[in-house]
Design a protein around this motif. Sequence first.
Motif, PDB file in Angstrom:
ATOM      1  N   ARG A   1      -0.772   2.440  -5.903  1.00 12.29           N
ATOM      2  CA  ARG A   1      -1.825   3.123  -5.625  1.00 12.29           C
ATOM      3  C   ARG A   1      -3.159   2.100  -5.249  1.00 12.29           C
ATOM      4  O   ARG A   1      -3.364   1.532  -5.957  1.00 12.29           O
ATOM      5  CB  ARG A   1      -2.299   4.021  -6.882  1.00 12.29           C
ATOM      6  N   LYS A   2      -3.234   2.030  -4.198  1.00  7.74           N
ATOM      7  CA  LYS A   2      -4.263   1.093  -3.528  1.00  7.74           C
ATOM      8  C   LYS A   2      -5.677   0.978  -4.344  1.00  7.74           C
ATOM      9  O   LYS A   2      -6.148  -0.108  -4.676  1.00  7.74           O
ATOM     10  CB  LYS A   2      -4.459   1.344  -2.046  1.00  7.74           C
ATOM     11  N   GLU A   3      -5.869   2.089  -4.835  1.00  9.60           N
ATOM     12  CA  GLU A   3      -7.401   2.266  -5.255  1.00  9.60           C
ATOM     13  C   GLU A   3      -7.313   1.867  -6.872  1.00  9.60           C
ATOM     14  O   GLU A   3      -8.361   1.458  -7.661  1.00  9.60           O
ATOM     15  CB  GLU A   3      -8.063   3.425  -4.916  1.00  9.60           C
ATOM     16  N   LYS A   4      -6.351   1.831  -7.533  1.00  7.27           N
ATOM     17  CA  LYS A   4      -5.988   1.683  -8.979  1.00  7.27           C
ATOM     18  C   LYS A   4      -5.134   0.391  -9.351  1.00  7.27           C
ATOM     19  O   LYS A   4      -4.012   0.478  -9.017  1.00  7.27           O
ATOM     20  CB  LYS A   4      -5.432   2.948  -9.720  1.00  7.27           C
TER      21      LYS A   4
ATOM     22  N   PRO B   1      -5.783  -7.867  -6.358  1.00  2.00           N
ATOM     23  CA  PRO B   1      -6.803  -7.892  -7.114  1.00  2.00           C
ATOM     24  C   PRO B   1      -6.877  -9.228  -8.076  1.00  2.00           C
ATOM     25  O   PRO B   1      -8.084  -9.873  -8.000  1.00  2.00           O
ATOM     26  CB  PRO B   1      -6.894  -6.709  -7.889  1.00  2.00           C
TER      27      PRO B   1
ATOM     28  N   SER C   1       0.880  -1.257  -0.076  1.00  2.00           N
ATOM     29  CA  SER C   1       0.242   0.061  -0.041  1.00  2.00           C
ATOM     30  C   SER C   1       0.832   1.341   0.000  1.00  2.00           C
ATOM     31  O   SER C   1       0.422   2.231  -0.315  1.00  2.00           O
ATOM     32  CB  SER C   1      -0.818  -0.018   1.211  1.00  2.00           C
TER      33      SER C   1
ATOM     34  N   SER D   1      -1.836  -3.050  -5.384  1.00  3.02           N
ATOM     35  CA  SER D   1      -2.883  -3.030  -6.333  1.00  3.02           C
ATOM     36  C   SER D   1      -2.357  -3.838  -7.436  1.00  3.02           C
ATOM     37  O   SER D   1      -3.005  -4.252  -8.393  1.00  3.02           O
ATOM     38  CB  SER D   1      -3.279  -1.633  -6.858  1.00  3.02           C
TER      39      SER D   1
ATOM     40  N   ASN E   1       3.063   3.441  -7.356  1.00  3.10           N
ATOM     41  CA  ASN E   1       3.111   4.744  -6.779  1.00  3.10           C
ATOM     42  C   ASN E   1       4.793   5.264  -6.995  1.00  3.10           C
ATOM     43  O   ASN E   1       5.476   5.302  -6.219  1.00  3.10           O
ATOM     44  CB  ASN E   1       3.148   4.973  -5.330  1.00  3.10           C
TER      45      ASN E   1
END
Lengths: 269, 269
Positions: B17-20, B56, B13, B52, B25
Amino acid sequence: MSVKPTILKLGGSVITRKEKPLTPNTPMIRRLAKEISEANVSPLVIIHGGGSFGHPIAKEHGIKGGYKDPSQIIGFSKTHLAMLTLNRLVVASLINHNIPAVGVQPSSIVISKSGRIHFMEDKPLKKLLDMGFVPVLHGDTVLDSEIGFTILSGDQLAAFLAIELGAGRIIMGIDVNGLYTADPKVDPSATLISHITLRELKRLQHKIRGAKVTDVTGGMLGKVVELMPAVERGIPAIIISAIKPDNLYRALRREKLVGTTIEKGESFG
Amino acid sequence: MSVKPTILKLGGSVITRKEKPLTPNTPMIRRLAKEISEANVSPLVIIHGGGSFGHPIAKEHGIKGGYKDPSQIIGFSKTHLAMLTLNRLVVASLINHNIPAVGVQPSSIVISKSGRIHFMEDKPLKKLLDMGFVPVLHGDTVLDSEIGFTILSGDQLAAFLAIELGAGRIIMGIDVNGLYTADPKVDPSATLISHITLRELKRLQHKIRGAKVTDVTGGMLGKVVELMPAVERGIPAIIISAIKPDNLYRALRREKLVGTTIEKGESFG
């Protein structure tokens, strides 16, 4: 493993642009991945060369000759990174063609001794094969118990793995049709040798060495000599041009094609 | 090795980029590489998480739960490729900052048993360290002798390597300041635990498990529990925020900073 694995070596000059450092031949990689996918051969191990990824950086830092100077340490890292980059491209293209490829870095599992593989951890590799994965290895920087580090060629690795895994055959996909009597890139009289036994090969090798000339076959004999330990154990090697469309597919499917087959031949046991 | 190695774990994390999905990063990776370079600690082993990149895809194909269906095979390949991609980015950034980093894929050297490391080939890894390289490993897909395959977390790997290599300490660079009494991201009363012994940690763990609630520390306790076998052997673990500039540098240099130190503490031998 009931079926003997196929060892496929893809030459660095096939999958990279030889004249441009760090440049993959992307359409070629894609086409070869498609042919491998369509041929649907299992179990399969793929090994690729370094081409314009590995060779220029390795040469710049003198990696092959072993450790001499602390400044080479970062050079080893850079060479390995270049090979990791190329391996990632090859693996990604294979996965895009639905081949369950898994990159395996020789530097993590091999220790050589004066340039020859001395130790290889192959448990995870064998288990990958058993489960139906296609391990994808490559020529790489490796640590060496005598000279600190060196370069392990994909050709040496191909023969070693063929023996270690009890392979049924080695297919070498290169940028010429096979082994010629002379260098086909410069000598128009060069003739393709479509079939050669180990005994004939040794005679050819002796003749060329005796003449103290550079390898008249255009460098191919050196590659072929690396395969000899595997051929000696009865594993045939098939050299083909991977550049010609459909050739790799045909070789994998055991269809008739132009190339050089090297076999053990007569037994003198 | 005369000096005990430092094991540095960088959280997924922090470096992605955790959300993408599949997004590094990059400025963060670059800054951390700079801090590691400036701290100039040796011997050093770096392990990074998946963030990420890994999670996922692994989740989509149910890799952690083991082999259940042939369709997962390509999912394993895709997850490993994602981790290879992230590893390459981290290694490249370290090399750019003159750190002799060498990527080492756990999938090539580890076989787990029901999710726990059962076998690890560490000869090349130890030799890399001896020569002054910085091996860079990561959370990865691995083959498993009981369930076919699974996910090996970077946290488990960090503790295992710390023990295996006789490390002097483990530094965990994460996205919060350390271990809190509650989840600092949702509970304003959460207090940072700056120092905790193994005995106190076990009491905390027991209390949380007894309460049958989800991990009140915001998932941190699970990570910390993975480190316990190393702490048990006298290897302290320091948890810090790697997001705050200079923090990683200070931790590597053993300077004073905000964070959680976990130590074996009182001996009851």
